[in-house]
Write a protein that holds these residues in place. Structure first.
Motif, PDB file in Angstrom:
ATOM      1  N   GLY A   1       0.862  -1.191   0.057  1.00 46.85           N
ATOM      2  CA  GLY A   1       0.146  -0.001   0.161  1.00 46.85           C
ATOM      3  C   GLY A   1       0.956   1.342   0.143  1.00 46.85           C
ATOM      4  N   PRO A   2       0.435   2.252   0.953  1.00 46.66           N
ATOM      5  CA  PRO A   2      -0.429   2.093   1.836  1.00 46.66           C
ATOM      6  C   PRO A   2      -1.829   2.604   0.865  1.00 46.66           C
ATOM      7  N   VAL A   3      -3.060   2.266   1.429  1.00 44.21           N
ATOM      8  CA  VAL A   3      -4.326   2.555   0.851  1.00 44.21           C
ATOM      9  C   VAL A   3      -4.983   3.486   2.031  1.00 44.21           C
ATOM     10  N   PHE A   4      -5.398   4.375   1.918  1.00 41.88           N
ATOM     11  CA  PHE A   4      -6.094   5.483   2.621  1.00 41.88           C
ATOM     12  C   PHE A   4      -7.654   5.220   2.237  1.00 41.88           C
ATOM     13  N   LEU A   5      -8.632   5.302   3.188  1.00 44.65           N
ATOM     14  CA  LEU A   5      -9.845   5.188   2.939  1.00 44.65           C
ATOM     15  C   LEU A   5     -10.707   6.330   3.577  1.00 44.65           C
TER      16      LEU A   5
ATOM     17  N   ASP B   1       2.725   5.137  -5.456  1.00 48.42           N
ATOM     18  CA  ASP B   1       2.202   3.937  -5.147  1.00 48.42           C
ATOM     19  C   ASP B   1       0.928   3.972  -4.063  1.00 48.42           C
ATOM     20  N   ALA B   2       0.767   4.839  -3.453  1.00 46.98           N
ATOM     21  CA  ALA B   2      -0.239   5.318  -2.315  1.00 46.98           C
ATOM     22  C   ALA B   2      -1.630   5.470  -3.244  1.00 46.98           C
ATOM     23  N   ARG B   3      -2.594   4.724  -2.428  1.00 49.33           N
ATOM     24  CA  ARG B   3      -4.015   4.906  -2.861  1.00 49.33           C
ATOM     25  C   ARG B   3      -5.025   5.390  -2.118  1.00 49.33           C
TER      26      ARG B   3
ATOM     27  N   ALA C   1      -1.603  15.831   4.713  1.00 53.05           N
ATOM     28  CA  ALA C   1      -0.608  15.213   3.836  1.00 53.05           C
ATOM     29  C   ALA C   1       0.529  14.643   4.634  1.00 53.05           C
ATOM     30  N   ASP C   2       0.990  15.502   5.493  1.00 56.06           N
ATOM     31  CA  ASP C   2       2.067  15.018   6.462  1.00 56.06           C
ATOM     32  C   ASP C   2       1.658  13.830   7.178  1.00 56.06           C
ATOM     33  N   ALA C   3       0.527  13.845   7.739  1.00 55.84           N
ATOM     34  CA  ALA C   3       0.155  12.823   8.582  1.00 55.84           C
ATOM     35  C   ALA C   3      -0.074  11.527   7.628  1.00 55.84           C
ATOM     36  N   MET C   4      -0.707  11.553   6.631  1.00 51.42           N
ATOM     37  CA  MET C   4      -0.818  10.227   5.595  1.00 51.42           C
ATOM     38  C   MET C   4       0.574   9.762   5.167  1.00 51.42           C
ATOM     39  N   ALA C   5       1.391  10.846   4.867  1.00 51.10           N
ATOM     40  CA  ALA C   5       2.679  10.323   4.566  1.00 51.10           C
ATOM     41  C   ALA C   5       3.523   9.642   5.525  1.00 51.10           C
TER      42      ALA C   5
ATOM     43  N   VAL D   1     -13.929  16.561   2.128  1.00 49.76           N
ATOM     44  CA  VAL D   1     -13.374  15.908   0.881  1.00 49.76           C
ATOM     45  C   VAL D   1     -12.471  16.482  -0.226  1.00 49.76           C
ATOM     46  N   VAL D   2     -12.634  17.727  -0.165  1.00 48.59           N
ATOM     47  CA  VAL D   2     -11.680  18.259  -0.783  1.00 48.59           C
ATOM     48  C   VAL D   2     -10.338  18.360  -0.508  1.00 48.59           C
ATOM     49  N   GLU D   3     -10.169  18.561   0.965  1.00 44.97           N
ATOM     50  CA  GLU D   3      -8.781  18.540   1.809  1.00 44.97           C
ATOM     51  C   GLU D   3      -8.175  17.141   1.402  1.00 44.97           C
ATOM     52  N   TYR D   4      -9.103  16.064   1.578  1.00 47.57           N
ATOM     53  CA  TYR D   4      -8.506  14.984   1.420  1.00 47.57           C
ATOM     54  C   TYR D   4      -7.896  14.854  -0.012  1.00 47.57           C
ATOM     55  N   VAL D   5      -8.894  15.216  -0.936  1.00 49.42           N
ATOM     56  CA  VAL D   5      -7.947  15.109  -2.394  1.00 49.42           C
ATOM     57  C   VAL D   5      -6.879  15.807  -2.565  1.00 49.42           C
ATOM     58  N   GLU D   6      -6.728  17.178  -2.037  1.00 47.80           N
ATOM     59  CA  GLU D   6      -5.573  18.094  -2.053  1.00 47.80           C
ATOM     60  C   GLU D   6      -4.461  17.340  -1.401  1.00 47.80           C
ATOM     61  N   ALA D   7      -4.736  16.699  -0.384  1.00 46.63           N
ATOM     62  CA  ALA D   7      -3.632  15.997   0.434  1.00 46.63           C
ATOM     63  C   ALA D   7      -3.167  15.014  -0.512  1.00 46.63           C
ATOM     64  N   ALA D   8      -4.016  14.280  -0.856  1.00 49.80           N
ATOM     65  CA  ALA D   8      -3.647  12.998  -1.746  1.00 49.80           C
ATOM     66  C   ALA D   8      -2.546  13.460  -2.879  1.00 49.80           C
ATOM     67  N   LYS D   9      -2.749  14.705  -3.524  1.00 44.73           N
ATOM     68  CA  LYS D   9      -1.977  14.969  -4.667  1.00 44.73           C
ATOM     69  C   LYS D   9      -0.532  15.149  -4.286  1.00 44.73           C
ATOM     70  N   ILE D  10      -0.450  15.900  -2.808  1.00 45.49           N
ATOM     71  CA  ILE D  10       0.900  16.047  -2.293  1.00 45.49           C
ATOM     72  C   ILE D  10       1.375  14.755  -1.974  1.00 45.49           C
ATOM     73  N   VAL D  11       0.581  13.695  -1.189  1.00 42.60           N
ATOM     74  CA  VAL D  11       1.217  12.605  -1.038  1.00 42.60           C
ATOM     75  C   VAL D  11       1.877  11.685  -2.249  1.00 42.60           C
ATOM     76  N   ARG D  12       1.224  11.868  -3.286  1.00 43.19           N
ATOM     77  CA  ARG D  12       1.398  10.964  -4.449  1.00 43.19           C
ATOM     78  C   ARG D  12       2.825  11.517  -5.034  1.00 43.19           C
ATOM     79  N   ARG D  13       3.169  12.638  -4.882  1.00 42.99           N
ATOM     80  CA  ARG D  13       4.344  13.369  -5.631  1.00 42.99           C
ATOM     81  C   ARG D  13       5.572  12.314  -4.929  1.00 42.99           C
ATOM     82  N   THR D  14       5.567  11.920  -3.656  1.00 40.13           N
ATOM     83  CA  THR D  14       6.726  11.281  -3.141  1.00 40.13           C
ATOM     84  C   THR D  14       6.572   9.785  -3.157  1.00 40.13           C
ATOM     85  N   PHE D  15       5.192   9.382  -3.047  1.00 40.93           N
ATOM     86  CA  PHE D  15       4.892   7.793  -2.724  1.00 40.93           C
ATOM     87  C   PHE D  15       3.700   7.602  -3.828  1.00 40.93           C
TER      88      PHE D  15
END
Length: 398
Positions: free
Chosen positions: A219-223, A250-252, A353-357, A234-248
């Motif tokens: 993963g990781p797989v975030f839900l 494979d994160a979903r 994004a930091d927390a998810m990363a 929801v919007v904050e979740y998507v914007e944070a996902a964009k940040i995390v995916r730059r470094t990871f």
């Protein structure tokens, strides 16, 4: 005319009823599905104790109606708009409840969420129903800071406060989910001075139905599971996902939930845009979230909605998932930061994004914190423990 001078409001005197006698109990909801999602174990316990239980809600839902019939609970549809202020529609709701109560003569009412509390509470008062128990699962969108401080917003809040006061006057018990709601109830003087809110830790979760499931490695797989509202983050979740995916890369990032008529609803077109960009996996809706919780590593709810205690988080705790949510009333009551999850400030995309990363960097962290989540669910949010609190507050015995 003063709001509390409405003709027909009667408060007959009388002795308290014996907790052991059989009662007719009216449970009133604003969403039919919530009767089984949030209240099934409570309804089972009420019916199993020998009480005649009648559930009221606005939607036709064959699956829910069958489930209620199986446990001996009668279902009656009523007109009710879950969102918005339409005076004619709200009068229809009040009048329908009053007519049903007049015919069925319930000994006790238990409404939950804003409109059922207000209109069932007032209807019951006009008929002299003394055993009025209210379950405040959250005061409602109009009390959220996200609702703004415009003249219109403040006027609507003032009206709702007066209606809450009218409904809850001389109530038997008022249950609340968190300290912030209890504080607001006191601040706005919704209850008389001689009645103190009774704290209950959310709707609870069935720990057998939501059994612990070890997360898959990788993963990781975030839900995120929520109604598709901006207030849910929801919007904050998507914007944070964009940040995390730059470094990871494979994160979903998955999103499960239904579209809503709330003023802050996310459009289907926007969801489709995020999906087409490869940021988000939209999972649609389901009657059983357990497979999706079992398949994820981390549960995320960056809500700034005026929550009670989010049911989705309780289910994630029970399955054994760490939680990332906001440091706001209701949400923060489900997380011991650094133990079973993390809290972030609302709207703070970078912190989210930091927390998810942190979970992407350390694959073992989700497993460690997830086990602590399960322990927290067992110690604090067991639905049977919570139903004992509700029974005691309502003066009922099994």
């Amino acid at each position: 005319m003063q709001t509390e001078d409405i003709a027909g409001l009667t408060e007959p005197s009388g002795v308290a009823c014996s907790s052991a006698r059989r009662r007719v109990i009216a449970v009133v909801a604003s969403l039919t599905a919530s009767l089984t999602i949030f209240r099934l174990e409570l309804l089972k316990r009420l019916a199993g104790a020998g009480h005649e239980v009648i559930a009221f809600a606005p939607d036709h839902d064959a699956r829910v109606e069958r489930a209620l019939a199986e446990i001996g609970v009668r279902f009656i549809r009523i007109p009710m708009g879950r969102t918005g202020l339409n005076p004619l529609e709200d009068i229809r709701t009040f009048w329908s409840l009053r007519q049903h109560f007049k015919r069925l003569k319930p000994d006790m009412i238990l409404p939950y969420t804003m409109k059922p509390i207000i209109y069932a509470g007032i209807a019951a008062r006009t008929l002299g129903i003394k055993e009025r128990c209210f379950l405040v699962t959250g005061l409602g969108h109009v009390f959220s800071e996200a609702n703004g401080r415009s003249f219109k917003a403040l006027a609507i809040r003032h009206l709702c406060i007066r209606l809450y006061r009218l409904a809850c006057k001389r109530a038997r018990v008022v249950f609340v989910y968190n300290d912030a709601d209890a504080d607001d109830i006191r601040r706005y003087r919704i209850l008389p001075d001689d009645l103190t809110p009774t704290m209950v830790p959310g709707s609870g979760v069935d720990l057998e139905h939501f059994a612990f499931a070890r997360a898959a490695r990788g993963g990781p797989v975030f839900l995120m599971i929520a109604r598709l509202l901006r207030d849910k983050g929801v919007v904050e979740y998507v914007e944070a996902a964009k940040i995390v995916r730059r470094t990871f890369p494979d994160a979903r990032f998955q999103l499960l939930g239904h579209f809503d008529s709330n003023p802050t609803a996310i459009s289907r077109e926007l969801i489709n845009k995020w999906v087409s960009e490869g940021i988000l996996e939209y999972l649609g809706t389901t009657n059983d979230v357990r497979p999706y919780l079992a398949a994820c590593n981390v549960f995320v709810l960056p809500s700034y909605y005026r929550e009670g205690i989010p049911r989705s988080i309780l289910e994630a705790l029970a399955v054994g998932r760490p939680v990332i949510t906001t440091d706001l009333p209701g949400c923060r009551d489900t997380v011991q930061p650094g133990v079973n999850g993390m809290t972030v400030k609302p709207f703070d995309v970078v912190a989210l994004a930091d927390a998810m990363a942190s979970f992407a960097r350390d694959p073992d962290l989700a497993d460690k914190m997830g086990r602590c989540s399960r322990e927290l669910a067992e110690n604090k949010f067991d639905v049977h423990m919570i139903n004992r609190i509700l029974f005691a507050g309502m003066g009922l015995t099994d």
